[in-house]
Design a protein around this motif. Structure first.
Motif, PDB file in Angstrom:
ATOM      1  N   LYS A  38       3.453   9.780  -4.776  1.00 20.93           N
ATOM      2  CA  LYS A  38       3.762  10.896  -3.876  1.00 20.93           C
ATOM      3  C   LYS A  38       3.253  10.662  -2.452  1.00 20.93           C
ATOM      4  O   LYS A  38       3.895  11.069  -1.498  1.00 20.93           O
ATOM      5  CB  LYS A  38       3.129  12.197  -4.413  1.00 20.93           C
ATOM      6  CG  LYS A  38       3.805  12.727  -5.642  1.00 20.93           C
ATOM      7  CD  LYS A  38       5.194  13.221  -5.310  1.00 20.93           C
ATOM      8  CE  LYS A  38       5.904  13.679  -6.549  1.00 20.93           C
ATOM      9  NZ  LYS A  38       7.309  13.986  -6.324  1.00 20.93           N
ATOM     10  N   LEU A  39       2.102  10.017  -2.309  1.00 18.56           N
ATOM     11  CA  LEU A  39       1.492   9.894  -0.986  1.00 18.56           C
ATOM     12  C   LEU A  39       1.956   8.673  -0.202  1.00 18.56           C
ATOM     13  O   LEU A  39       1.921   8.692   1.023  1.00 18.56           O
ATOM     14  CB  LEU A  39      -0.035   9.861  -1.113  1.00 18.56           C
ATOM     15  CG  LEU A  39      -0.691  11.168  -1.540  1.00 18.56           C
ATOM     16  CD1 LEU A  39      -2.190  10.991  -1.612  1.00 18.56           C
ATOM     17  CD2 LEU A  39      -0.348  12.295  -0.585  1.00 18.56           C
ATOM     18  N   THR A  40       2.383   7.621  -0.874  1.00 21.61           N
ATOM     19  CA  THR A  40       2.774   6.409  -0.161  1.00 21.61           C
ATOM     20  C   THR A  40       3.911   6.663   0.832  1.00 21.61           C
ATOM     21  O   THR A  40       3.793   6.270   2.001  1.00 21.61           O
ATOM     22  CB  THR A  40       3.144   5.292  -1.156  1.00 21.61           C
ATOM     23  OG1 THR A  40       2.030   5.068  -2.007  1.00 21.61           O
ATOM     24  CG2 THR A  40       3.503   4.014  -0.432  1.00 21.61           C
ATOM     25  N   PRO A  41       5.009   7.328   0.451  1.00 25.84           N
ATOM     26  CA  PRO A  41       6.058   7.583   1.451  1.00 25.84           C
ATOM     27  C   PRO A  41       5.554   8.442   2.615  1.00 25.84           C
ATOM     28  O   PRO A  41       5.950   8.223   3.765  1.00 25.84           O
ATOM     29  CB  PRO A  41       7.132   8.341   0.669  1.00 25.84           C
ATOM     30  CG  PRO A  41       6.876   8.033  -0.749  1.00 25.84           C
ATOM     31  CD  PRO A  41       5.409   7.798  -0.863  1.00 25.84           C
ATOM     32  N   LEU A  42       4.658   9.377   2.324  1.00 24.31           N
ATOM     33  CA  LEU A  42       4.108  10.238   3.364  1.00 24.31           C
ATOM     34  C   LEU A  42       3.293   9.416   4.365  1.00 24.31           C
ATOM     35  O   LEU A  42       3.427   9.571   5.579  1.00 24.31           O
ATOM     36  CB  LEU A  42       3.244  11.328   2.724  1.00 24.31           C
ATOM     37  CG  LEU A  42       2.720  12.423   3.645  1.00 24.31           C
ATOM     38  CD1 LEU A  42       3.890  13.246   4.177  1.00 24.31           C
ATOM     39  CD2 LEU A  42       1.749  13.307   2.899  1.00 24.31           C
ATOM     40  N   VAL A  43       2.460   8.522   3.853  1.00 27.55           N
ATOM     41  CA  VAL A  43       1.631   7.674   4.721  1.00 27.55           C
ATOM     42  C   VAL A  43       2.513   6.764   5.561  1.00 27.55           C
ATOM     43  O   VAL A  43       2.286   6.593   6.767  1.00 27.55           O
ATOM     44  CB  VAL A  43       0.631   6.849   3.868  1.00 27.55           C
ATOM     45  CG1 VAL A  43      -0.048   5.792   4.719  1.00 27.55           C
ATOM     46  CG2 VAL A  43      -0.396   7.767   3.225  1.00 27.55           C
ATOM     47  N   ILE A  44       3.542   6.192   4.956  1.00 28.51           N
ATOM     48  CA  ILE A  44       4.452   5.312   5.702  1.00 28.51           C
ATOM     49  C   ILE A  44       5.162   6.105   6.794  1.00 28.51           C
ATOM     50  O   ILE A  44       5.298   5.631   7.931  1.00 28.51           O
ATOM     51  CB  ILE A  44       5.460   4.656   4.734  1.00 28.51           C
ATOM     52  CG1 ILE A  44       4.728   3.659   3.841  1.00 28.51           C
ATOM     53  CG2 ILE A  44       6.585   3.978   5.488  1.00 28.51           C
ATOM     54  CD1 ILE A  44       5.566   3.081   2.728  1.00 28.51           C
ATOM     55  N   LYS A  45       5.574   7.315   6.476  1.00 27.34           N
ATOM     56  CA  LYS A  45       6.252   8.158   7.457  1.00 27.34           C
ATOM     57  C   LYS A  45       5.327   8.465   8.639  1.00 27.34           C
ATOM     58  O   LYS A  45       5.726   8.380   9.802  1.00 27.34           O
ATOM     59  CB  LYS A  45       6.694   9.450   6.771  1.00 27.34           C
ATOM     60  CG  LYS A  45       7.560  10.350   7.601  1.00 27.34           C
ATOM     61  CD  LYS A  45       8.056  11.497   6.737  1.00 27.34           C
ATOM     62  CE  LYS A  45       8.089  12.765   7.528  1.00 27.34           C
ATOM     63  NZ  LYS A  45       8.369  13.940   6.730  1.00 27.34           N
TER      64      LYS A  45
END
Length: 57
Positions: A38-45
């Protein structure tokens, strides 16, 4: 109380501890996996937004 009685009384407790530790580790593993997914796409964004901000300036 003989040694056999003591070992017979200890086994259920050890088994309970073992099962609870395994359950805890499995739940922890899936919780961490869920967080990473859940957090990886958020961090990349957020990183892309930061880079874009620096490029725009």
């Amino acid at each position: 109380m003989t040694l056999a009685d003591v070992t017979l009384n200890i086994w259920p407790m050890l088994l309970t501890w073992l099962v609870s530790i395994v359950v805890f580790l499995v739940v922890g593993y899936y919780f961490v996996k869920f967080l990473v997914v859940k957090l990886t796409p958020l961090v990349i964004k957020i990183k892309h937004q930061e880079e874009k901000k620096y490029v725009d300036e």
